[in-house]
Structures are given as C-alpha cells and as structure tokens.
Motif scaffolding. Structure first.
Motif, PDB file in Angstrom:
ATOM      1  N   SER A 634     -28.896  28.115 -96.674  1.00 34.43           N
ATOM      2  CA  SER A 634     -29.377  28.930 -95.557  1.00 34.43           C
ATOM      3  C   SER A 634     -30.864  29.194 -95.752  1.00 34.43           C
ATOM      4  O   SER A 634     -31.305  29.532 -96.849  1.00 34.43           O
ATOM      5  N   ILE A 635     -31.631  29.061 -94.685  1.00 31.11           N
ATOM      6  CA  ILE A 635     -33.087  29.170 -94.765  1.00 31.11           C
ATOM      7  C   ILE A 635     -33.548  30.305 -93.853  1.00 31.11           C
ATOM      8  O   ILE A 635     -33.456  30.200 -92.626  1.00 31.11           O
ATOM      9  N   THR A 636     -34.018  31.399 -94.452  1.00 34.82           N
ATOM     10  CA  THR A 636     -34.432  32.563 -93.667  1.00 34.82           C
ATOM     11  C   THR A 636     -35.770  32.331 -92.989  1.00 34.82           C
ATOM     12  O   THR A 636     -35.947  32.657 -91.812  1.00 34.82           O
ATOM     13  N   ILE A 639     -38.669  27.545 -93.925  1.00 36.29           N
ATOM     14  CA  ILE A 639     -39.398  26.712 -94.871  1.00 36.29           C
ATOM     15  C   ILE A 639     -38.422  26.353 -95.984  1.00 36.29           C
ATOM     16  O   ILE A 639     -37.757  27.228 -96.539  1.00 36.29           O
ATOM     17  N   ALA A 640     -38.318  25.066 -96.308  1.00 37.38           N
ATOM     18  CA  ALA A 640     -37.370  24.620 -97.332  1.00 37.38           C
ATOM     19  C   ALA A 640     -38.069  23.692 -98.307  1.00 37.38           C
ATOM     20  O   ALA A 640     -39.097  23.075 -97.996  1.00 37.38           O
ATOM     21  N   VAL A 641     -37.489  23.587 -99.497  1.00 36.06           N
ATOM     22  CA  VAL A 641     -37.965  22.666-100.521  1.00 36.06           C
ATOM     23  C   VAL A 641     -36.891  21.624-100.740  1.00 36.06           C
ATOM     24  O   VAL A 641     -35.719  21.963-100.964  1.00 36.06           O
ATOM     25  N   TYR A 642     -37.284  20.343-100.667  1.00 33.34           N
ATOM     26  CA  TYR A 642     -36.352  19.252-100.917  1.00 33.34           C
ATOM     27  C   TYR A 642     -36.506  18.812-102.360  1.00 33.34           C
ATOM     28  O   TYR A 642     -37.591  18.433-102.803  1.00 33.34           O
ATOM     29  N   LYS A 649     -33.491  23.784-101.335  1.00 31.11           N
ATOM     30  CA  LYS A 649     -33.466  25.192-101.706  1.00 31.11           C
ATOM     31  C   LYS A 649     -34.437  25.953-100.810  1.00 31.11           C
ATOM     32  O   LYS A 649     -35.384  25.378-100.262  1.00 31.11           O
ATOM     33  N   PRO A 650     -34.187  27.256-100.621  1.00 31.02           N
ATOM     34  CA  PRO A 650     -35.129  28.050 -99.821  1.00 31.02           C
ATOM     35  C   PRO A 650     -36.418  28.294-100.583  1.00 31.02           C
ATOM     36  O   PRO A 650     -36.474  28.189-101.803  1.00 31.02           O
ATOM     37  N   PHE A 651     -37.454  28.641 -99.843  1.00 29.71           N
ATOM     38  CA  PHE A 651     -38.727  29.021-100.434  1.00 29.71           C
ATOM     39  C   PHE A 651     -38.571  30.384-101.101  1.00 29.71           C
ATOM     40  O   PHE A 651     -37.766  31.213-100.682  1.00 29.71           O
ATOM     41  N   ASP A 652     -39.361  30.658-102.135  1.00 28.11           N
ATOM     42  CA  ASP A 652     -39.214  31.898-102.879  1.00 28.11           C
ATOM     43  C   ASP A 652     -40.134  32.999-102.352  1.00 28.11           C
ATOM     44  O   ASP A 652     -40.777  33.722-103.109  1.00 28.11           O
ATOM     45  N   PHE A 723     -29.387  30.509-105.057  1.00 27.32           N
ATOM     46  CA  PHE A 723     -28.101  30.947-104.547  1.00 27.32           C
ATOM     47  C   PHE A 723     -28.074  30.846-103.022  1.00 27.32           C
ATOM     48  O   PHE A 723     -29.101  30.985-102.358  1.00 27.32           O
ATOM     49  N   ASN A 724     -26.888  30.656-102.503  1.00 26.34           N
ATOM     50  CA  ASN A 724     -26.729  30.422-101.073  1.00 26.34           C
ATOM     51  C   ASN A 724     -25.879  31.520-100.453  1.00 26.34           C
ATOM     52  O   ASN A 724     -24.680  31.621-100.716  1.00 26.34           O
ATOM     53  N   ASN A 725     -26.534  32.352 -99.622  1.00 25.32           N
ATOM     54  CA  ASN A 725     -25.817  33.393 -98.872  1.00 25.32           C
ATOM     55  C   ASN A 725     -25.009  34.319 -99.770  1.00 25.32           C
ATOM     56  O   ASN A 725     -23.899  34.726 -99.414  1.00 25.32           O
ATOM     57  N   LEU A 726     -25.549  34.668-100.935  1.00 25.43           N
ATOM     58  CA  LEU A 726     -24.832  35.560-101.842  1.00 25.43           C
ATOM     59  C   LEU A 726     -25.310  36.992-101.597  1.00 25.43           C
ATOM     60  O   LEU A 726     -26.236  37.490-102.230  1.00 25.43           O
ATOM     61  N   THR A 727     -24.666  37.654-100.658  1.00 20.05           N
ATOM     62  CA  THR A 727     -24.973  39.040-100.342  1.00 20.05           C
ATOM     63  C   THR A 727     -24.031  39.936-101.130  1.00 20.05           C
ATOM     64  O   THR A 727     -22.810  39.900-100.934  1.00 20.05           O
TER      65      THR A 727
END
Length: 803
Positions: A634-636, A639-642, A649-652, A723-727
């Motif tokens: 999931s990308i908030t 912007i993503a990193v391949y 992975k999402p950007f930090d 992590f992916n969508n770990l709320t």
C-alpha cells in the motif's frame, strides 16, 4: 583492576518449573510495585540497563532506603537477586540487599562490592520465613555513611524464587522457554521445566582441576572467494566457522568412588538427554582478581559436547585425566542485554514542495518554495541544485519565478523574467542549462518555451518552439533533443513534437511524431528513446514508445496500448517506461514495464494508477504517480521504490497532503531530492544511533500500538524490513525477533505475512560500533505508542570481555 583468575561454570537446569515472583523485574512497567524512603526518588531510566530497555534509577536525598518491593512469601526458603550498577562518583560506603518486616525469619543479606564502579554486578540475599510471618519487603538500603544528596545507583533484573539457592535470571521475555503468567512485564513469570537455558551455576572446579582450555579466543574464519579468468582469486566475504572448545584437566579424589562420583556429576551436566529435546549446554565464564573481585563481563557460550572425555580412564585410583570437547555454533554472548527506546516518528516542518534525504537517510526541508516543483537538476561543475516549476518569488527573491537554485541554505534567483511554468531542466557537459516549459519571450522575442542559460545570460534557440516543451535530453556530442506539444522548432518543417538542436540550427527527426512527447532518454550509443501520446512512429508498431537510431524510427516490439509519461535507463541499458498503458509489446503490465533490447517484461503486478515519473536511485528505482498500491504494498504518498523481482516498498516519508512527485533527482553525493505539489509538515522515520559494543548481532524489536508500522531500517548497513498495512491497535504489542526469525502479535499471533513480500528478515543485523536505526510509525499514535530494541552483546573472544 588486574585480571588474574579465570572461572568456568555450567548452567545446570533445575528440571522444575521455576517462578520469578517479582511481577515488575526489569522495570519495563515503570516502577509499579516499587517504593522508596523519605524524599528519595525512583524512576525508570534508559541510560543504563541490563535486562531490558529500562532499569530503575534510585536517587538518594535523605533516607537510607533506596528501593523496596512488598511481597508475601510461602513458608519455604526464598532467594532474591538483582543487578546493581554503582556510578564512579557515588559516595555512599555500603549497600545492602535484604529482607525486612519478617520478624521471626532467618535472613542472610547480600552486599555489592563497592569498589566495582560503572559496571553491573549481581547481588543476592536469602530468607527462610516462618509460616505465620510471610509478609514483608525486599529492600536495598544505604547502610553505611550516606552519600551526598542527589547521588544515585541503578538496579535491574530482580529475581525472587522459592528456592534455597539462586538460579540464573529469567523473566517472561528471556527466551522461548519462559513466559509471563499474566500481563507482559506486569505479572510473575515462569521458566519451563524442560529449559536448559537457565538454572543453577555449577563450578567446574568442584569436580575437576582445570589445567588448560582451548578455543575461547577468536572464532576460526574462512575466506570465501572465486577464481577469476586470470587465475587469481576474487574475495567475496569472510565467514565465521563453528567454534571447537576444549577444557583439559583432571578429576581428583581419594579413591575410585570419589572419581566416579565426580565423573557422574560432570556427566549429569553435559549429557545430551538431560532434559526433553537435545538442547545446547551453556558454559559461563567470568574472570576475577586474585581476591575474587569481578574483572570481566560474564560471558555465556552455548555449545554441544562432542568428545569421549567421560567414557572413563581408570588408570589411577585418585586421579583421572579428562579432556572435554565442545562445539559452538554461535558467538560468545555477554550475560544480559543492551536495549534502547527508539524515536519512531519525527516531524519535518516546512516540507513545502521539495525535500531531500541525505546519505544517512535523514530528511531535510528546503523551505522557501511557493509552488509546485516539477524539474530538478544539478550543475555538473558547481554541484548546485536547480529547480523549475510553477512558483514565484522562491526564497523571497522577486527574480526567483519558476526557476531557482539552492545556495546551501536558501533559494535564490538564477535569472529573472520568466513568465510561465518550467517543466524541464538539463545541463550539458560545459554547465550550460537548457530550460523548457510554457514561457514566452524570455530574454528576447525568440525565448519561447526553450532557452539556454550560460551562467551569465540567456540565449534563444533559433525562434524557439510554438508549443510547450515537456522534456529535454542531451547526447554525448551535446546535441539537444526536445519533446513536447509543439509543431515547429525554430520554424523548421517536420519538427513536430520532437526536434534536435545542434548548437546552431534545428533539425527534424524524420517527419516528427503524431502527438506529444513526454520523456526522452539517451543510451551510451546515443540511441534516442521517446515516450508519449503518439502512435504509428515509423510503422504500425510505433505506438507510445519508439527509438530513434540517428536516421530512422525503430519499434520496440509492438509498442504500448496507452499513454506513456516516464522513462529511465539503468546501468545495463534496460529501458523502464511508465504511464497509463496496461500492455507493452502485448505483455500485460501494471502501468509500467522493462525493455531489455529484445522484449518487454512486466515488473510484478505494478501499480493501480498512472505512473508519472521514474528515476534511478542507487540499486533501486523510484516511481511517482497517481497510484495507491505498488505490487502488494500500500502506497500512501504515491511514491514507491522498486527493489527488483516484482518487489516494491513505500517511501520512508509521509509528505503533506496527497502529493504527486513530479521531480526526482539523485545528486553526486547520493542525496535524493523530491519535488511535488503540496505544502505543510511531513512525517519521517525516527532517528536513533545505536552503539553495539560487540560483534555483529541480530536484535529484537518490540512495538506497542496504536499506530501504522511502516519500516525498521538500519541505514548503516542498508538492511531493513518494511510492513504492509500493519495498523496496530491500542496496547497491541508486536515482537520482531531477528534471532529467532519470528514476528508475533499479542492480539493476532503470527504476523509474518505483514512483512512486505520478498523482504527477508534473515540478514537484519547491528554492526559493531554505531548503527543508525530509522523506525517509522505514523497514523494514529498516542502516549501508549512505543518502539524498543534489544540485543545480545556478542564477542569474538573472551579477551573482549575484560573490564
């Protein structure tokens, strides 16, 4: 302190379920259950710790009582122990650990060595209460001449057992054989009966005289290498090998009966089936002075016995030579652990339209821009950063409209007079800047949509363009290629949507293209790759992507089925393109794909929305656009990193609002710049420097919710987990143990599936010395949210444990 004697013990399992009766033994729950005397104070501290993230800081002001723990015992022997740390400037003369309030009990107090300063030491005391006198307190007091007010000590790792003798410390966090009887860090804890990782300490000298020992120094190592074509070797890495240890000595007795009694005692320590399952034996080491004072850290080595040293050698009735051989698969480990409470979220104020990340992973604002940043470029000589976009008065400079440069601390004007948006910036090898956009009459009447800035003046390229310029690229001969929505460049026929400027005149590429050009990139052989909205470039397959080889259009497979907006080449000349297309060369793609010179390939499942920009970043590729998912991530911030192999992975960083990243640049120092279209504060990963005093080790992280857990990254060695969508729910505790390779939740159990696909946890380590840890939790967080790291200090050799 002179190290003179070397001592070895073996941890002998009790083979019973042992209970630590202290419900807050390592102060992870604050000081709950603990009190002090007078106006003395107790408080948790992360400055010094031995058994968790926190210890208890006991500060003296006016009362002998430093810390006490009320408890009701049973009518059997009890032993209590704790770790005590006495700072070098503490002026008290004597500390005593004892039991108080038990009026008829037999009590044996314990006292730390007051000469040991700035080091942890373990102290214990004993009680045998009567059945009618079971309630009292465990107390630590200053029983000599009181120290000066506001002096302090630290305590940690409290163990209260219904046993006549002390065992090794444990609580519910210690290992897989221990658990809390109730709430974590707020209940008694149990060490299972089948654990060999804890128990009583047996001095080997009680049963044998040790004459020598081998293998407790540096690990054996091996060099991994490969042969080169020239017959030499190419170094790959250094590997630690398994450690073989030998303890040599004699069993001594008055007769055969004594020898067999002592041999049996040793056999009971080392036999592999002592408890259920074949667990490792723990040998403990500590060096002392000749007077018995501790002169080293306490070191454990977990090993397996491998010799025939106990098969029996009855050559003499009073003496038997013995050689005990062991094999260890891990490093030597210091008793206890180091730990730190982590910063998990930082606010980046004034994150307006552009930010940058340095090589340590820290994000910085570049305040002063007043509108969208679309293009970013670096001067090849001065290394200054230039930006173009849709802004005015950058840095408060009235001439910094649509174009500005960063002087190291602020935005300043480059040249005034621009009257409209800038969408492309490109430097040639001499440092001339070519500027493209929507402006007109800039510099002179011919400064239409493209100009050149030589550092002192603007110059037109012929009569300029009659439509917007979207992209500029320069080949190895400094020929300038421009693409956009124009139909004429310099009034030259056939310069439709694309044209070449050779420094003097415009020339067409064939008869141009049918629709707009959005991006041009050039490979090492000066082949020109073009993407955009055009179709039928050269032939029916020249749709949305095509190559110009210097004389003709060359199709790349069968082209794309929709608009392409972005392109980049990697070091191997693979072409990555992105936009809204869902097929490339007939291959189904997720809005982007790769051309390897022969065929198109999808890159995992790709994106669920349009790709706007692609940029190469170290060994990764950064993609910006209108998407909210990339692969399984999931990308908030869109912007993503391949990372390769279909893994994203999402950007930090959580940029303000819902931005579109129009500009991306990696400069000569590997600082990463991101230009976008929103303003406000950003959230970034917290930043902590962790000092590992031993060799490479694998830590354990404990995260308490609420919050959205995004990443844990060691930027020192570039190893991380995403992590992916770990709320996390309020008070939900997740534990990521890199040593055990487990990821568990107090609510959901095993949650390894929340680690992003393709991200391995095997190689996350703390390196020797300083490590920068970037932990990122955002979303809804509150005072309950915490992030903690713990790690075992590992040594190459016993020599490193010397104090």
């Amino acid at each position: 302190m002179t190290l003179e004697l070397l001592k070895f013990w073996v941890i002998n399992p009790t083979k019973t379920a042992d209970t630590n009766l202290c419900s807050n033994p390592s102060f992870e729950s604050g000081t709950t259950g603990w009190t002090t005397g007078g106006t003395n104070t107790i408080a948790t501290s992360a400055v010094q710790q031995r058994r968790g993230v926190y210890s208890c800081k006991c500060t003296y002001t006016n009362n002998d009582l430093l810390a006490s723990y009320a408890i009701t015992l049973t009518d059997t022997d009890h032993t209590a122990s704790m770790d005590i740390y006495i700072p070098s400037d503490y002026e008290g003369t004597e500390l005593t650990l004892t039991w108080t309030g038990f009026t008829s009990a037999t009590v044996v107090a314990g006292k730390p060595d007051m000469t040991i300063r700035d080091k942890w030491q373990r102290v214990h005391c004993h009680i045998n209460p009567d059945s009618g006198d079971l309630a009292g307190t465990l107390t630590l007091s200053e029983t000599g001449t009181n120290g000066d007010a506001t002096e302090f000590i630290y305590i940690d790792g409290v163990l209260i057992e219904a046993r006549a003798s002390e065992t090794t410390y444990f609580d519910g966090n210690t290992d897989e054989y221990c658990y809390w009887s109730g709430q974590q860090n707020a209940s008694t804890s149990v060490r299972r009966a089948d654990s060999r990782n804890g128990g009583t300490l047996v001095d080997l000298e009680d049963y044998m005289h040790i004459s020598s020992f081998i293998g407790f120094g540096m690990n054996p190592i091996a060099i991994a290498k490969t042969a080169t074509a020239g017959g030499r070797s190419l170094y790959q890495r250094t590997n630690k090998l398994d450690r073989e240890m030998i303890i040599i000595g004699e069993i001594i007795g008055n007769n055969y009966d004594d020898l067999q009694t002592n041999r049996k005692a040793l056999l009971d320590l080392f036999k592999p089936d002592l408890v259920n399952g074949e667990q490792e034996v723990t040998i403990r080491y500590m060096a002392t002075t000749s007077s018995g004072k501790q002169a080293s850290e306490i070191v454990d080595v977990r090993c397996r016995m491998k010799s025939d040293g106990l098969i029996g050698h009855w050559s003499k009735p009073t003496q038997e030579p013995i050689t005990l051989m062991f094999e260890a698969y891990d490093d030597l480990m210091r008793d206890g652990n180091d730990a730190v409470s982590l910063d998990y979220n930082d606010t980046l104020a004034n994150a307006d339209y552009i930010v940058y990340q340095d090589t340590d992973g820290v994000w910085h604002s570049m305040a002063g821009v007043t509108g969208t940043v679309i293009a970013i470029a670096q001067h090849p000589i001065t290394k200054q950063i230039y930006i173009g976009g849709n802004f005015e008065d950058a840095g408060g400079d009235a001439d910094a409209d649509y174009l500005a440069k960063w002087n190291g601390s602020a935005w300043v004007a480059v040249v005034g007079g621009c009257n409209n948006l800038i969408s492309s910036l490109k430097f040639d090898s001499a440092g001339n800047l070519y500027i493209g956009g929507e402006f007109t009459n800039w510099g002179d009447a011919n400064g239409n949509r493209i100009v050149k800035w030589d550092g002192s003046s603007l110059s037109s390229l012929g009569t300029g363009l009659n439509g917007n310029c979207f992209t500029i690229a320069i080949d190895s001969f400094d020929n300038v290629y421009v693409g956009g929505a124009f139909t004429l460049a310099g009034g030259v026929a056939n310069t439709v949507k694309i044209a070449k400027w050779d420094g003097s005149v415009w020339t067409p590429l064939s008869t141009g293209l049918s629709d707009s050009v959005r991006k041009i990139v050039i490979d090492k052989n000066n082949n020109i790759y073009i993407v955009g909205a055009f179709t039928n470039a050269g032939d029916a397959n020249g749709d949305y992507v095509v190559m110009w080889n210097g004389s003709a259009w060359v199709s790349l497979g069968t082209g794309a089925n929709g608009l392409l907006l972005a392109a980049v080449l990697d070091e191997s000349e693979n072409l990555y393109v992105g936009g809204s297309a869902t097929t490339l060369g007939g291959v189904t793609v997720g809005r982007w794909g790769r051309w390897n010179g022969q065929k198109w390939a999808a890159l995992g499942t790709g994106f669920n929305g349009t790709v706007w920009n692609i940029n190469k970043y170290d060994n990764k590729i950064i993609i910006g656009g209108f998407f909210t998912t990339a692969g399984s991530a999931s990308i908030t911030d869109r912007i993503a990193v391949y990372l390769g192999n279909g893994i994203y992975k999402p950007f930090d960083i959580n940029l303000p609002g819902s931005p579109i990243a129009y500009g991306l640049l990696l400069d000569n120092l590997d600082n990463l710049y991101v230009g976008y279209d929103t303003t406000g504060s950003a959230e970034t990963a917290g930043d902590d420097t962790i000092t590992n005093s031993g060799t490479t080790t694998r830590p354990k992280f404990t995260i308490t919710g609420p919050g959205l857990l995004r990443q844990i990254v060691n930027t020192t060695n570039n190893k991380g987990v995403y992590f992916n969508n770990l709320t996390l729910q309020t008070n939900e505790v997740v534990t990521l143990d890199f040593e055990a390779q487990t990821f568990t939740s107090s609510v959901r159990g095993n949650i390894l599936s929340y680690i992003l696909e393709g991200i391995s946890t095997l190689d996350f380590t703390l390196e020797p010395g300083s490590n920068r840890i970037a932990t990122f939790i955002d979303g809804t967080t509150d005072s309950n949210t915490t992030a903690l790291i713990e790690w075992k200090v590992r040594y190459w050799s016993l020599d490193e444990a010397k104090r």
